[in-house]
Design a protein around this motif. Sequence first.
Motif, PDB file in Angstrom:
ATOM      1  N   LYS A  86      34.451  35.481  52.790  1.00 42.02           N
ATOM      2  CA  LYS A  86      35.503  36.210  52.079  1.00 42.02           C
ATOM      3  C   LYS A  86      36.829  36.106  52.830  1.00 42.02           C
ATOM      4  CE  LYS A  86      36.868  40.636  50.043  1.00 42.02           C
ATOM      5  NZ  LYS A  86      37.542  39.905  48.937  1.00 42.02           N
ATOM      6  N   PHE A 103      38.180  32.585  52.288  1.00 38.23           N
ATOM      7  CA  PHE A 103      38.629  32.425  50.897  1.00 38.23           C
ATOM      8  C   PHE A 103      39.952  33.138  50.663  1.00 38.23           C
ATOM      9  CE2 PHE A 103      38.866  34.104  46.560  1.00 38.23           C
ATOM     10  CZ  PHE A 103      38.840  32.918  45.835  1.00 38.23           C
ATOM     11  N   ASP A 104      40.033  34.384  51.103  1.00 38.20           N
ATOM     12  CA  ASP A 104      41.251  35.165  50.861  1.00 38.20           C
ATOM     13  C   ASP A 104      42.446  34.586  51.616  1.00 38.20           C
ATOM     14  OD1 ASP A 104      40.023  36.862  49.111  1.00 38.20           O
ATOM     15  OD2 ASP A 104      39.886  38.568  50.487  1.00 38.20           O
ATOM     16  N   GLU A 154      43.506  31.399  49.681  1.00 31.67           N
ATOM     17  CA  GLU A 154      44.118  31.793  48.410  1.00 31.67           C
ATOM     18  C   GLU A 154      45.512  32.378  48.624  1.00 31.67           C
ATOM     19  OE1 GLU A 154      42.238  33.439  44.486  1.00 31.67           O
ATOM     20  OE2 GLU A 154      42.445  35.113  45.922  1.00 31.67           O
ATOM     21  N   TYR A 171      38.391  25.496  49.543  1.00 29.43           N
ATOM     22  CA  TYR A 171      38.736  26.571  48.601  1.00 29.43           C
ATOM     23  C   TYR A 171      37.784  26.575  47.411  1.00 29.43           C
ATOM     24  CZ  TYR A 171      41.562  29.465  45.474  1.00 29.43           C
ATOM     25  OH  TYR A 171      42.010  30.455  44.622  1.00 29.43           O
ATOM     26  N   GLN A 221      35.186  29.512  46.631  1.00 30.19           N
ATOM     27  CA  GLN A 221      35.318  30.205  45.342  1.00 30.19           C
ATOM     28  C   GLN A 221      33.976  30.259  44.624  1.00 30.19           C
ATOM     29  OE1 GLN A 221      38.080  28.421  42.453  1.00 30.19           O
ATOM     30  NE2 GLN A 221      38.902  30.474  42.140  1.00 30.19           N
ATOM     31  N   GLU A 222      33.254  29.155  44.685  1.00 33.13           N
ATOM     32  CA  GLU A 222      31.914  29.123  44.080  1.00 33.13           C
ATOM     33  C   GLU A 222      30.994  30.125  44.778  1.00 33.13           C
ATOM     34  OE1 GLU A 222      28.258  25.936  43.366  1.00 33.13           O
ATOM     35  OE2 GLU A 222      30.267  25.201  43.843  1.00 33.13           O
ATOM     36  N   ASN A 270      31.990  33.663  43.724  1.00 31.49           N
ATOM     37  CA  ASN A 270      31.547  33.918  42.349  1.00 31.49           C
ATOM     38  C   ASN A 270      30.048  34.209  42.292  1.00 31.49           C
ATOM     39  OD1 ASN A 270      34.142  33.535  41.375  1.00 31.49           O
ATOM     40  ND2 ASN A 270      33.796  31.400  40.777  1.00 31.49           N
TER      41      ASN A 270
END
Length: 201
Positions: free
Chosen positions: A163, A166-167, A170, A189, A193-194, A197
């Motif tokens: 996380k 990812f953050d 992003e 990324y 993201q996958e 999700n």
Amino acid sequence: MKKIEELSGCLEQDVSIVLDRYHKEKTKEHVFQVAKKSVALARQFHVDERICFEAALLHDISAIVSPLEMLEIANEYGLLLDPAEKKYPFLLHQRISVIFAKEFFNIDDEDVLSAIGCHTTLKAHPSVYDMIVFLADKIAWDQQGEPPYLAMLEKDLEISLQKACFDFIEMQWKEGRLLYPHQWIKEAYADLQEYMNHCSE
């Protein structure tokens, strides 16, 4: 390629000596801060502290050469260049640091080398060590004061490394900080993201 002087075999001491020899005081301060944070994250996530420490110490060792020299070394070693690396040769520093780690510091641990080699861009399917050094490099940044995203990363790290990575990526994208995204960060990324999700299902 520059020849690094005879080393003692104590990685912490040798990195310090080399960076001092090439007048890279700021880089030296940065890598030791990244090493400290990497070890802290290794403890938090219960993984091998040595791997994180060694990778962090060597992640910017290629700072002893210029971006132009990095490009020459990359060509000498037959590295396939990403368009972002051709436009901004400094992005090669993560990959050139891998070469220096192997050639001059006798590092052959694939976990260490992998974490060094993607500490700026990350990559698809990153290991826990890749993510730790990537994040430690961003938290213990080489600029003045605290990074503006520190609170976000600290909160994310209470949840997971994925996380936080990812953050961060992003945020970089949304704020337009990635002027010429490297293919590896695009793949990282998409992969993260996958993962995120899947976790939310």
